[in-house]
Design a protein around this motif. Structure first.
Motif, PDB file in Angstrom:
ATOM      1  N   SER A 135      -3.542  18.917 -15.564  1.00  0.00           N
ATOM      2  CA  SER A 135      -4.848  18.527 -15.037  1.00  0.00           C
ATOM      3  C   SER A 135      -4.869  18.687 -13.514  1.00  0.00           C
ATOM      4  CB  SER A 135      -5.148  17.075 -15.433  1.00  0.00           C
ATOM      5  OG  SER A 135      -6.418  16.703 -14.968  1.00  0.00           O
ATOM      6  N   PRO A 136      -5.064  19.921 -13.052  1.00  0.00           N
ATOM      7  CA  PRO A 136      -5.025  20.159 -11.601  1.00  0.00           C
ATOM      8  C   PRO A 136      -6.089  19.388 -10.828  1.00  0.00           C
ATOM      9  CG  PRO A 136      -5.166  22.242 -12.830  1.00  0.00           C
ATOM     10  CD  PRO A 136      -5.232  21.125 -13.819  1.00  0.00           C
ATOM     11  N   GLU A 137      -7.245  19.146 -11.433  1.00  0.00           N
ATOM     12  CA  GLU A 137      -8.298  18.392 -10.743  1.00  0.00           C
ATOM     13  C   GLU A 137      -7.870  16.940 -10.519  1.00  0.00           C
ATOM     14  OE1 GLU A 137     -11.855  18.862 -12.998  1.00  0.00           O
ATOM     15  OE2 GLU A 137     -12.089  20.958 -12.427  1.00  0.00           O
ATOM     16  N   LEU A 138      -7.287  16.317 -11.526  1.00  0.00           N
ATOM     17  CA  LEU A 138      -6.797  14.947 -11.389  1.00  0.00           C
ATOM     18  C   LEU A 138      -5.649  14.898 -10.381  1.00  0.00           C
ATOM     19  CD1 LEU A 138      -6.882  11.987 -12.204  1.00  0.00           C
ATOM     20  CD2 LEU A 138      -5.416  12.551 -14.166  1.00  0.00           C
ATOM     21  N   CYS A 139      -4.794  15.899 -10.417  1.00  0.00           N
ATOM     22  CA  CYS A 139      -3.686  15.980  -9.466  1.00  0.00           C
ATOM     23  C   CYS A 139      -4.222  16.026  -8.034  1.00  0.00           C
ATOM     24  CB  CYS A 139      -2.848  17.222  -9.758  1.00  0.00           C
ATOM     25  SG  CYS A 139      -1.538  17.524  -8.557  1.00  0.00           S
ATOM     26  N   ALA A 140      -5.198  16.877  -7.794  1.00  0.00           N
ATOM     27  CA  ALA A 140      -5.771  17.006  -6.452  1.00  0.00           C
ATOM     28  C   ALA A 140      -6.453  15.707  -6.022  1.00  0.00           C
ATOM     29  CB  ALA A 140      -6.759  18.161  -6.411  1.00  0.00           C
ATOM     30  N   TYR A 141      -7.134  15.048  -6.956  1.00  0.00           N
ATOM     31  CA  TYR A 141      -7.796  13.780  -6.637  1.00  0.00           C
ATOM     32  C   TYR A 141      -6.775  12.730  -6.223  1.00  0.00           C
ATOM     33  CZ  TYR A 141     -10.292   9.405  -7.138  1.00  0.00           C
ATOM     34  OH  TYR A 141     -10.817   8.160  -6.897  1.00  0.00           O
ATOM     35  N   ARG A 142      -5.695  12.618  -6.993  1.00  0.00           N
ATOM     36  CA  ARG A 142      -4.664  11.621  -6.684  1.00  0.00           C
ATOM     37  C   ARG A 142      -3.984  11.923  -5.359  1.00  0.00           C
ATOM     38  NH1 ARG A 142      -1.946  10.936 -12.705  1.00  0.00           N
ATOM     39  NH2 ARG A 142      -3.586   9.585 -13.549  1.00  0.00           N
ATOM     40  N   GLN A 143      -3.719  13.200  -5.092  1.00  0.00           N
ATOM     41  CA  GLN A 143      -3.101  13.566  -3.814  1.00  0.00           C
ATOM     42  C   GLN A 143      -4.032  13.251  -2.648  1.00  0.00           C
ATOM     43  OE1 GLN A 143      -2.122  17.678  -4.567  1.00  0.00           O
ATOM     44  NE2 GLN A 143       0.032  17.174  -4.922  1.00  0.00           N
ATOM     45  N   GLY A 144      -5.304  13.549  -2.807  1.00  0.00           N
ATOM     46  CA  GLY A 144      -6.272  13.255  -1.757  1.00  0.00           C
ATOM     47  C   GLY A 144      -6.400  11.767  -1.500  1.00  0.00           C
ATOM     48  N   LEU A 145      -6.419  10.991  -2.570  1.00  0.00           N
ATOM     49  CA  LEU A 145      -6.507   9.540  -2.435  1.00  0.00           C
ATOM     50  C   LEU A 145      -5.266   8.993  -1.734  1.00  0.00           C
ATOM     51  CD1 LEU A 145      -8.135   6.998  -3.070  1.00  0.00           C
ATOM     52  CD2 LEU A 145      -7.100   6.986  -5.343  1.00  0.00           C
ATOM     53  N   ALA A 146      -4.101   9.490  -2.113  1.00  0.00           N
ATOM     54  CA  ALA A 146      -2.855   9.067  -1.469  1.00  0.00           C
ATOM     55  C   ALA A 146      -2.874   9.428   0.011  1.00  0.00           C
ATOM     56  CB  ALA A 146      -1.654   9.709  -2.168  1.00  0.00           C
ATOM     57  N   ASP A 147      -3.368  10.605   0.334  1.00  0.00           N
ATOM     58  CA  ASP A 147      -3.441  11.025   1.739  1.00  0.00           C
ATOM     59  C   ASP A 147      -4.374  10.129   2.544  1.00  0.00           C
ATOM     60  OD1 ASP A 147      -1.670  13.114   1.336  1.00  0.00           O
ATOM     61  OD2 ASP A 147      -3.243  14.632   1.121  1.00  0.00           O
ATOM     62  N   ILE A 193      -5.238   6.982   1.925  1.00  0.00           N
ATOM     63  CA  ILE A 193      -4.626   5.655   2.087  1.00  0.00           C
ATOM     64  C   ILE A 193      -3.491   5.736   3.105  1.00  0.00           C
ATOM     65  CG2 ILE A 193      -3.311   3.811   0.956  1.00  0.00           C
ATOM     66  CD1 ILE A 193      -4.906   4.469  -1.609  1.00  0.00           C
ATOM     67  N   GLY A 194      -2.676   6.775   3.016  1.00  0.00           N
ATOM     68  CA  GLY A 194      -1.589   6.951   3.969  1.00  0.00           C
ATOM     69  C   GLY A 194      -2.095   7.097   5.396  1.00  0.00           C
ATOM     70  N   ASP A 195      -3.171   7.861   5.575  1.00  0.00           N
ATOM     71  CA  ASP A 195      -3.753   8.014   6.914  1.00  0.00           C
ATOM     72  C   ASP A 195      -4.261   6.682   7.438  1.00  0.00           C
ATOM     73  OD1 ASP A 195      -3.172  10.706   6.830  1.00  0.00           O
ATOM     74  OD2 ASP A 195      -5.231  11.329   6.350  1.00  0.00           O
ATOM     75  N   ALA A 196      -4.859   5.874   6.570  1.00  0.00           N
ATOM     76  CA  ALA A 196      -5.351   4.560   6.982  1.00  0.00           C
ATOM     77  C   ALA A 196      -4.180   3.657   7.372  1.00  0.00           C
ATOM     78  CB  ALA A 196      -6.172   3.919   5.870  1.00  0.00           C
ATOM     79  N   PHE A 218       0.828  -1.206   0.000  1.00  0.00           N
ATOM     80  CA  PHE A 218       0.000   0.000   0.000  1.00  0.00           C
ATOM     81  C   PHE A 218       0.862   1.255   0.000  1.00  0.00           C
ATOM     82  CE2 PHE A 218      -3.157  -3.082   1.467  1.00  0.00           C
ATOM     83  CZ  PHE A 218      -4.172  -2.790   0.575  1.00  0.00           C
ATOM     84  N   ALA A 219       2.005   1.207   0.657  1.00  0.00           N
ATOM     85  CA  ALA A 219       2.928   2.340   0.612  1.00  0.00           C
ATOM     86  C   ALA A 219       3.405   2.572  -0.816  1.00  0.00           C
ATOM     87  CB  ALA A 219       4.107   2.096   1.547  1.00  0.00           C
ATOM     88  N   GLU A 220       3.624   1.505  -1.557  1.00  0.00           N
ATOM     89  CA  GLU A 220       4.016   1.622  -2.968  1.00  0.00           C
ATOM     90  C   GLU A 220       2.895   2.268  -3.781  1.00  0.00           C
ATOM     91  OE1 GLU A 220       6.523   1.225  -6.298  1.00  0.00           O
ATOM     92  OE2 GLU A 220       6.967   0.956  -4.186  1.00  0.00           O
ATOM     93  N   ILE A 221       1.660   1.884  -3.496  1.00  0.00           N
ATOM     94  CA  ILE A 221       0.511   2.476  -4.186  1.00  0.00           C
ATOM     95  C   ILE A 221       0.445   3.963  -3.908  1.00  0.00           C
ATOM     96  CG2 ILE A 221      -2.024   2.536  -4.230  1.00  0.00           C
ATOM     97  CD1 ILE A 221      -1.884  -0.556  -3.721  1.00  0.00           C
ATOM     98  N   VAL A 222       0.665   4.349  -2.643  1.00  0.00           N
ATOM     99  CA  VAL A 222       0.652   5.771  -2.284  1.00  0.00           C
ATOM    100  C   VAL A 222       1.748   6.512  -3.042  1.00  0.00           C
ATOM    101  CG1 VAL A 222       1.073   7.387  -0.390  1.00  0.00           C
ATOM    102  CG2 VAL A 222      -0.423   5.433  -0.040  1.00  0.00           C
ATOM    103  N   ASP A 223       2.944   5.939  -3.093  1.00  0.00           N
ATOM    104  CA  ASP A 223       4.042   6.580  -3.829  1.00  0.00           C
ATOM    105  C   ASP A 223       3.693   6.766  -5.300  1.00  0.00           C
ATOM    106  OD1 ASP A 223       5.591   6.758  -1.556  1.00  0.00           O
ATOM    107  OD2 ASP A 223       6.814   4.982  -2.031  1.00  0.00           O
ATOM    108  N   CYS A 224       3.070   5.770  -5.900  1.00  0.00           N
ATOM    109  CA  CYS A 224       2.688   5.865  -7.314  1.00  0.00           C
ATOM    110  C   CYS A 224       1.610   6.928  -7.535  1.00  0.00           C
ATOM    111  CB  CYS A 224       2.212   4.509  -7.831  1.00  0.00           C
ATOM    112  SG  CYS A 224       3.541   3.302  -7.972  1.00  0.00           S
ATOM    113  N   LEU A 225       0.671   7.023  -6.605  1.00  0.00           N
ATOM    114  CA  LEU A 225      -0.355   8.063  -6.712  1.00  0.00           C
ATOM    115  C   LEU A 225       0.274   9.450  -6.619  1.00  0.00           C
ATOM    116  CD1 LEU A 225      -3.206   6.519  -4.566  1.00  0.00           C
ATOM    117  CD2 LEU A 225      -3.375   7.154  -6.983  1.00  0.00           C
ATOM    118  N   LEU A 226       1.214   9.618  -5.716  1.00  0.00           N
ATOM    119  CA  LEU A 226       1.873  10.924  -5.588  1.00  0.00           C
ATOM    120  C   LEU A 226       2.706  11.251  -6.821  1.00  0.00           C
ATOM    121  CD1 LEU A 226       2.890  10.787  -1.827  1.00  0.00           C
ATOM    122  CD2 LEU A 226       1.040  12.127  -2.871  1.00  0.00           C
ATOM    123  N   LEU A 227       3.358  10.258  -7.381  1.00  0.00           N
ATOM    124  CA  LEU A 227       4.108  10.476  -8.623  1.00  0.00           C
ATOM    125  C   LEU A 227       3.162  10.843  -9.754  1.00  0.00           C
ATOM    126  CD1 LEU A 227       6.746  10.378 -10.230  1.00  0.00           C
ATOM    127  CD2 LEU A 227       6.360   7.936 -10.555  1.00  0.00           C
TER     128      LEU A 227
END
Length: 69
Positions: free
Chosen positions: A31-43, A45-48, A13-22
């Motif tokens: 695509s700032p909206e997609l960027c924000a979505y990916r960052q939020g999703l990574a956050d 998952i990281g919080d979980a 899951f840490a690898e998934i978070v890294d890939c989302l942030l990349l």
């Protein structure tokens, strides 16, 4: 909502978070909206992951009691 995943560990899951942030960084300008979505999703998952208990240490056997002389 809860998700139950089998076959994946915290490192996966840490690898998934890294890939989302990349992926977020790659599309930040185009695509700032997609960027924000990916960052939020990574956050999220990281919080979980942060709420998971740490690895368990193997229990050690108690020291033997010396025999009375």
């Amino acid at each position: 909502m809860a998700v139950h995943m089998t076959g994946l560990g915290p490192g996966d899951f840490a690898e998934i978070v890294d890939c989302l942030l990349l992926g977020a960084a790659v599309c930040a300008e185009t695509s700032p909206e997609l960027c924000a979505y990916r960052q939020g999703l990574a956050d999220r998952i990281g919080d979980a992951l942060d709420t998971l208990p740490g690895p368990r240490r193997p229990e050690t056997a108690p020291a033997p009691v010396p025999a009375a002389a």
